[in-house]
Enzyme design. Structure first.
Site, PDB file in Angstrom:
ATOM      1  N   ASN A 116      34.275  18.070 -27.060  1.00 18.83           N
ATOM      2  CA  ASN A 116      33.198  17.473 -27.652  1.00 18.83           C
ATOM      3  C   ASN A 116      33.641  16.095 -28.106  1.00 18.83           C
ATOM      4  O   ASN A 116      34.209  15.815 -29.029  1.00 18.83           O
ATOM      5  CB  ASN A 116      33.355  18.706 -28.890  1.00 18.83           C
ATOM      6  CG  ASN A 116      32.730  18.635 -30.549  1.00 18.83           C
ATOM      7  OD1 ASN A 116      31.546  19.101 -29.972  1.00 18.83           O
ATOM      8  ND2 ASN A 116      32.934  17.677 -31.276  1.00 18.83           N
ATOM      9  N   ASN A 131     -19.506  10.576   6.566  1.00 19.22           N
ATOM     10  CA  ASN A 131     -18.186  10.991   7.196  1.00 19.22           C
ATOM     11  C   ASN A 131     -17.112  10.631   6.311  1.00 19.22           C
ATOM     12  O   ASN A 131     -17.423   9.633   5.774  1.00 19.22           O
ATOM     13  CB  ASN A 131     -19.181   9.449   8.355  1.00 19.22           C
ATOM     14  CG  ASN A 131     -17.631   9.164   9.140  1.00 19.22           C
ATOM     15  OD1 ASN A 131     -16.381  10.004   9.636  1.00 19.22           O
ATOM     16  ND2 ASN A 131     -17.871   8.115   9.485  1.00 19.22           N
ATOM     17  N   ALA A 158      -5.725   0.852   9.437  1.00 21.08           N
ATOM     18  CA  ALA A 158      -4.987   0.339   8.164  1.00 21.08           C
ATOM     19  C   ALA A 158      -4.670  -1.412   7.952  1.00 21.08           C
ATOM     20  O   ALA A 158      -3.328  -1.565   7.842  1.00 21.08           O
ATOM     21  CB  ALA A 158      -3.366   1.572   8.165  1.00 21.08           C
ATOM     22  N   ALA A 159      -5.474  -1.476   8.524  1.00 23.22           N
ATOM     23  CA  ALA A 159      -5.867  -3.101   9.150  1.00 23.22           C
ATOM     24  C   ALA A 159      -5.460  -4.152   7.461  1.00 23.22           C
ATOM     25  O   ALA A 159      -5.916  -5.137   7.169  1.00 23.22           O
ATOM     26  CB  ALA A 159      -6.119  -3.593  10.316  1.00 23.22           C
ATOM     27  N   TYR A 168      31.683  -2.505 -21.186  1.00 20.23           N
ATOM     28  CA  TYR A 168      31.178  -4.098 -20.879  1.00 20.23           C
ATOM     29  C   TYR A 168      31.499  -5.071 -21.771  1.00 20.23           C
ATOM     30  O   TYR A 168      31.781  -4.538 -23.057  1.00 20.23           O
ATOM     31  CB  TYR A 168      29.388  -3.881 -20.966  1.00 20.23           C
ATOM     32  CG  TYR A 168      29.205  -5.236 -20.232  1.00 20.23           C
ATOM     33  CD1 TYR A 168      29.812  -5.250 -19.185  1.00 20.23           C
ATOM     34  CD2 TYR A 168      28.851  -5.982 -21.222  1.00 20.23           C
ATOM     35  CE1 TYR A 168      29.004  -6.653 -18.840  1.00 20.23           C
ATOM     36  CE2 TYR A 168      27.661  -7.453 -20.625  1.00 20.23           C
ATOM     37  CZ  TYR A 168      27.745  -7.416 -19.340  1.00 20.23           C
ATOM     38  OH  TYR A 168      27.957  -8.553 -18.735  1.00 20.23           O
ATOM     39  N   ARG A 226     -11.894  -4.895  -2.383  1.00 18.77           N
ATOM     40  CA  ARG A 226     -12.162  -4.145  -3.137  1.00 18.77           C
ATOM     41  C   ARG A 226     -11.317  -3.413  -4.342  1.00 18.77           C
ATOM     42  O   ARG A 226     -11.499  -3.371  -5.714  1.00 18.77           O
ATOM     43  CB  ARG A 226     -13.400  -2.988  -2.974  1.00 18.77           C
ATOM     44  CG  ARG A 226     -14.432  -3.250  -2.495  1.00 18.77           C
ATOM     45  CD  ARG A 226     -15.166  -1.930  -1.906  1.00 18.77           C
ATOM     46  NE  ARG A 226     -14.645  -1.989  -0.137  1.00 18.77           N
ATOM     47  CZ  ARG A 226     -14.982  -0.820   0.388  1.00 18.77           C
ATOM     48  NH1 ARG A 226     -16.610  -0.379  -0.059  1.00 18.77           N
ATOM     49  NH2 ARG A 226     -14.769  -0.574   0.852  1.00 18.77           N
TER      50      ARG A 226
HETATM   51  C1  UD1 Z   1     -15.625   3.662   6.282  1.00 17.36           C
HETATM   52  C2  UD1 Z   1     -16.367   4.142   7.860  1.00 17.36           C
HETATM   53  C3  UD1 Z   1     -17.579   5.560   6.576  1.00 17.36           C
HETATM   54  C4  UD1 Z   1     -17.082   6.427   5.757  1.00 17.36           C
HETATM   55  C5  UD1 Z   1     -15.644   6.251   4.944  1.00 17.36           C
HETATM   56  C6  UD1 Z   1     -15.090   7.048   5.002  1.00 17.36           C
HETATM   57  C7  UD1 Z   1     -16.840   2.666   9.225  1.00 17.36           C
HETATM   58  C8  UD1 Z   1     -17.865   1.512   9.429  1.00 17.36           C
HETATM   59  N1  UD1 Z   1     -17.589   3.273   7.812  1.00 17.36           N
HETATM   60  O1  UD1 Z   1     -16.263   3.508   5.425  1.00 17.36           O
HETATM   61  O2  UD1 Z   1     -18.615   6.526   7.753  1.00 17.36           O
HETATM   62  O3  UD1 Z   1     -17.733   7.197   5.289  1.00 17.36           O
HETATM   63  O4  UD1 Z   1     -14.934   5.293   6.097  1.00 17.36           O
HETATM   64  O5  UD1 Z   1     -14.039   6.655   3.960  1.00 17.36           O
HETATM   65  O6  UD1 Z   1     -15.944   3.002   9.904  1.00 17.36           O
HETATM   66  N2  UD1 Z   1     -10.257  -0.959   8.682  1.00 17.36           N
HETATM   67  C9  UD1 Z   1      -8.867  -1.624  10.461  1.00 17.36           C
HETATM   68  N3  UD1 Z   1      -9.954  -3.093  10.715  1.00 17.36           N
HETATM   69  C10 UD1 Z   1     -10.961  -3.690  10.264  1.00 17.36           C
HETATM   70  C11 UD1 Z   1     -11.246  -2.905   9.111  1.00 17.36           C
HETATM   71  C12 UD1 Z   1     -10.676  -1.761   8.518  1.00 17.36           C
HETATM   72  O7  UD1 Z   1      -8.448  -1.627  10.495  1.00 17.36           O
HETATM   73  O8  UD1 Z   1     -11.623  -4.343  11.011  1.00 17.36           O
HETATM   74  C13 UD1 Z   1      -9.524   0.134   8.211  1.00 17.36           C
HETATM   75  C14 UD1 Z   1      -8.832  -0.823   6.531  1.00 17.36           C
HETATM   76  O9  UD1 Z   1      -8.157   0.048   6.124  1.00 17.36           O
HETATM   77  C15 UD1 Z   1      -9.598   1.327   6.356  1.00 17.36           C
HETATM   78  C16 UD1 Z   1     -10.226   1.667   7.778  1.00 17.36           C
HETATM   79  O10 UD1 Z   1     -10.200   1.094   8.207  1.00 17.36           O
HETATM   80  O11 UD1 Z   1      -8.338   2.166   6.786  1.00 17.36           O
HETATM   81  C17 UD1 Z   1     -11.547   1.451   6.967  1.00 17.36           C
HETATM   82  O12 UD1 Z   1     -12.543   0.539   6.760  1.00 17.36           O
HETATM   83  P1  UD1 Z   1     -12.411   0.142   5.384  1.00 17.36           P
HETATM   84  O13 UD1 Z   1     -12.736  -0.651   4.844  1.00 17.36           O
HETATM   85  O14 UD1 Z   1     -11.991   1.245   4.383  1.00 17.36           O
HETATM   86  O15 UD1 Z   1     -14.294   1.268   5.709  1.00 17.36           O
HETATM   87  P2  UD1 Z   1     -15.524   2.343   5.050  1.00 17.36           P
HETATM   88  O16 UD1 Z   1     -16.748   0.999   3.959  1.00 17.36           O
HETATM   89  O17 UD1 Z   1     -14.771   3.178   3.553  1.00 17.36           O
HETATM   90 CA    CA Z   2     -12.579   3.159   2.941  1.00 21.83          CA
END
Ligand code: UD1
Ligand code: CA
Length: 461
Positions: free
Chosen positions: A391, A184, A16-17, A401, A22
């Protein structure tokens, strides 16, 4: 004698970092709401239900806020697993996020890794993922699904025997790989030693030079390990949220699930398309929800109620056999057989009923309205305590107020307030008292008295 529990060999890790570029937002992505809760909540809930030894949450962008809200969610719903935060200093990709988490993960034998931006995942599928992993005894197991439009997701590359070979990210996939529609989900189970060994060998890739966690599959296989997949038949649940269009798609799916659950438990929903119900709302059997109704937050509605049409109810408890039509109700309680609306506004801390009636164009704020009492038309009731069988005539105003402070109006049982009365608070109207229409009451009225506080009519020729 106490039985010391063995710590679970399983860890849950939530990524969740990321900023969520987007989303085009100043709010970190995982804190955007779906179904009335931050999307991270749904993943935390699954993680907690797996009963892992501990839950790790990787934070980075707006780390303090994500941490604060995570703890708040954990408290408010009583999560019972220890939560630990891992700070990822620079968001170098999901592979790097897990790498930074190794000090946390190392105590465990295996780990479930999930993304904080996939709020549609079901506990059932994640649980099946753990079962598949345990049964097939591979080094890693992925949760996948076939979806009609795989754009943006990592694709699952399988060999001639159907074995999972690797995951290829959209940004580096060949045209042929882009045609694969098994994707995935971003949820995996790993053996810790395979994770430790594999992460070392993931290089930076793609246009943003990120470390893809998904590259670990190929690495594990190259070291002689095996990768398996649990393929969910539910294409919806793997959908992630990267932008606002996907956020609204997730909202629609969660809402549809929620409405289905309610309908199957005995609630009539006239028009699911125009009805929105947050994830924590509860509704009793044989209640009917009419079109255009929005039920939010911790709202709880009893049995045999009629709610809507065109009604917004938020964080409110409603007893059995109540009716709320064309109204806006927030942070209040309606007790049994109470009716509200059409066109009423019930503001926070109101406690109304049982068998009370709030009619059209009436606003109630921080007031108690007792058993069987009626405020049927065009009134403002604020900071009032109204006992039973009172009523209130049309157009009555509690003038609560004075420009600086709020004051209280108290009305005894069976009192009768005529139309167009101003009650200048603080003021008390006694039991069984009557107030003549058009009065402006500035002094307390004793029990059973009749108060007339208006100028006598003069008829001039
Ligand atoms: C990712 C997967 C993809 C999958 C998809 C599903 C990778 C490389 N790809 O892509 O295969 O189909 O999710 O939704 O993992 N995050 C971090 N630190 C970072 C980058 C990301 O904590 O440096 C966390 C984000 O907060 C997010 C999650 O990892 O919750 C996924 O990152 P995101 O950039 O959304 O990956 P996708 O492009 O969606
Ligand atoms: Ca994602």
């Amino acid at each position: 004698m106490s039985h010391a529990k063995k710590p679970s060999p399983l860890a849950a890790l939530i990524l969740a970092a990321g900023q969520g570029t987007r989303m085009e937002s100043s709010i970190p992505k995982v804190l955007h709401h779906v179904g009335g809760r931050p999307m991270l909540y749904y993943i935390l809930r699954i993680a907690n239900a797996l009963k892992p030894g501990a839950i790790g949450v990787v934070v980075g962008h707006e780390a303090d806020e994500v941490r604060r809200q995570t703890m708040e969610m954990a408290r408010s719903v009583g999560f019972n697993r220890p939560i630990q935060f891992i700070v990822q200093k620079r968001q170098l990709g999901s592979g790097n996020a897990v790498l930074e988490s190794l000090p946390f993960l190392k105590k465990f034998k295996s780990a479930i890794v999930m993304c904080g931006d996939t709020p549609l995942l079901t506990y059932e599928s994640i649980y099946n993922l753990t079962l598949t992993h345990d049964q097939l005894k591979g080094q890693a197991t992925l949760l996948t699904a076939r979806i009609p439009n795989p754009k943006g997701y990592g694709r699952i590359v399988r060999g001639a025997l159907g074995e999972v070979q690797r995951v290829v990210e959209e940004s580096v996939a060949s045209p042929k790989e882009l045609g694969i529609n098994e994707v995935n989900s971003g949820a995996y189970m790993f053996e810790l030693d395979a994770l430790v060994q594999g992460l070392k060998d993931i290089g930076a890739k793609g246009p943003k030079k990120e470390h893809f966690l998904t590259d670990i599959m190929e690495v594990i296989r190259a070291k002689g390990g095996r990768i398996h997949a649990y393929a969910s038949s539910n294409a919806e649940e793997v959908q992630g949220v990267n932008n606002r269009a996907q956020l609204s798609a997730a909202e629609r799916i969660l809402n549809k699930r929620m409405l289905e659950r309610l309908m199957l438990s005995g609630v009539t929903i006239h028009d699911p398309a125009s009805t929105h119900v947050d994830a924590d709302v509860e509704i009793g059997q044989d209640t009917i929800v009419y079109p255009g109704t929005i039920l939010r937050g911790k709202t709880k509605i009893g049995r045999l109620c009629r709610i809507g049409p065109f009604t917004h109810i938020e964080d409110t408890q409603i007893g059995n056999e109540c009716e709320v039509r064309f109204s806006y109700v927030i942070q209040s309680r309606l007790l049994e057989k109470t009716s509200v609306g059409p066109f009423a506004h019930i503001r926070p801390d109101s406690n109304i009923g049982p068998r009370a009636r709030i009619g059209n164009f009436t606003e109630v704020k921080a007031s108690r309205i007792g058993f069987g009492s009626k405020v049927n038309h065009l009134s403002y009731i604020g900071d009032a305590d109204i006992a039973e069988d009172v009523n209130i005539g049309a157009g009555t105003i509690t003038c609560n107020y004075d420009g600086k402070e709020k004051h209280k109006t108290t009305i005894g049982a069976k009192a009768f307030i005529g139309s167009n009365v101003n009650l200048i608070a603080p003021v008390k109207i006694g039991r069984g008292a009557k107030v003549a229409a058009g009065s402006t009451v500035t002094e307390d009225v004793p029990d059973d008295a009749l108060a007339i506080a208006r100028a006598r009519q003069v008829n001039k020729p």
